[in-house]
Design an enzyme around this catalytic site. Structure first.
Site, PDB file in Angstrom:
ATOM      1  N   GLU A  49       0.921  -1.199   0.061  1.00  0.00           N
ATOM      2  CA  GLU A  49      -0.106   0.024  -0.040  1.00  0.00           C
ATOM      3  C   GLU A  49       1.041   1.273   0.185  1.00  0.00           C
ATOM      4  O   GLU A  49       1.735   1.396   0.963  1.00  0.00           O
ATOM      5  CB  GLU A  49      -1.104   0.120   1.135  1.00  0.00           C
ATOM      6  N   ASP A  60      -6.107   7.596  10.416  1.00  0.00           N
ATOM      7  CA  ASP A  60      -4.705   7.422  10.917  1.00  0.00           C
ATOM      8  C   ASP A  60      -4.428   7.671  12.138  1.00  0.00           C
ATOM      9  O   ASP A  60      -4.796   8.817  12.698  1.00  0.00           O
ATOM     10  CB  ASP A  60      -3.800   7.978   9.923  1.00  0.00           C
ATOM     11  N   TYR A 174     -11.229  -5.189   3.000  1.00  0.00           N
ATOM     12  CA  TYR A 174     -10.156  -4.885   3.899  1.00  0.00           C
ATOM     13  C   TYR A 174     -11.036  -4.756   5.271  1.00  0.00           C
ATOM     14  O   TYR A 174     -11.895  -3.647   5.362  1.00  0.00           O
ATOM     15  CB  TYR A 174      -9.677  -3.594   3.536  1.00  0.00           C
TER      16      TYR A 174
END
Length: 268
Positions: A49, A60, A174
């Protein structure tokens, strides 16, 4: 066939689980990121990625936020990240690339131009964590026309939305292992195994898990129930720890070797 599909097909035949590292491109600089990509492949990574640095990375945690800030100081943008993929190919890297970006840089690029460039730069997939499935129809239409996989994210809180999120999944699904943002963890969402089982009920597409996986033991645990394991913050932190080595010509190889060793033990 898309490179991501080829990779999962090969690994299934070999009885293996995909190791999918994440790194922030441009941390500490693009040239070093290209060298790190080569080290990830040498360490046994199956897919990489390529994280586009972003000023407001909602998904994040602090480790990747710091990496984005360091990269943004060098004006690293989405075009520079795609160029890094081409540079890695020129260096001999063969594994599939997934571009991890938030939606605003894509919109600013323009969808038509964006997919032309993604395809031209030999990128196989996209992860856009802030684009909900309900608003993704046009992007997915253009991605399919360009033979680029848009990887859907499914969280434990998705519940009744799981079926619709994974209905047309390409590449892999995912699964987010924990509530909250990315970051290394010693424990995960309590019902994570049941959650992965629910996702598998609705799709035959490979299932990978990420958010918080940082050790060989954790990778082994999830490799028993998933087709792929994504490791992000732990690798980005390892890069952060080795920046003093990476930025010195005399010690650069030592820094790269430390990164390779960390990723190798995850694959092992």
């Amino acid at each position: 066939m898309n490179l991501i599909d080829q990779t999962f097909s090969r690994l299934k035949e070999q009885g293996q689980t995909a190791l999918i590292p994440f790194l922030t491109i441009g941390d500490p600089d693009v040239e070093t990121s290209v060298q790190i990509i080569a080290e990830l492949e040498a360490a046994g990574a199956d897919i990489v990625e390529l994280g586009v640095p972003y000023s407001d990375p909602l998904a994040d945690g602090p480790v990747i936020q710091r990496a984005s800030q360091r990269a943004l100081k060098h004006q690293v943008n989405i075009a520079a990240c795609m160029d890094a993929a081409v540079q890695a190919r020129a260096a001999g890297v063969k594994l599939p690339f997934i571009l991890f970006t938030y939606y605003n840089p894509v919109l600013q690029f323009g969808l038509d131009r964006f997919f032309d460039e993604v395809k031209r730069h030999d990128i196989s997939g996209l992860i856009i964590p802030d684009l909900p499935v309900e608003e993704s129809a046009e992007l997915i239409r253009q991605a399919e026309a360009a033979e680029i996989h848009v990887i859907p994210l499914v969280a434990p809180t998705s519940k009744e939305r799981i079926k619709s999120i994974v209905a047309d999944a390409k590449g892999f699904v995912y699964c987010v292992s924990s509530l909250g943002v990315t970051g290394e963890r010693s424990s995960f969402y309590e019902g994570v195994e049941e959650f992965i089982g629910q996702v598998k009920e609705y799709t035959d597409t490979p299932v990978a898990i990420g958010f918080g996986i940082s050790s060989r033991e954790q990778a082994e645990r999830f490799s028993r129930i998933c087709d792929g394991v994504v490791v992000g913050s732990a690798i980005v932190r390892t890069i952060e720890d080795t920046i003093p080595l990476l930025q010195n010509a005399d010690t650069r190889q030592d820094g790269l070797l430390q990164i390779r060793k960390f990723v190798s033990q995850l694959k092992a």
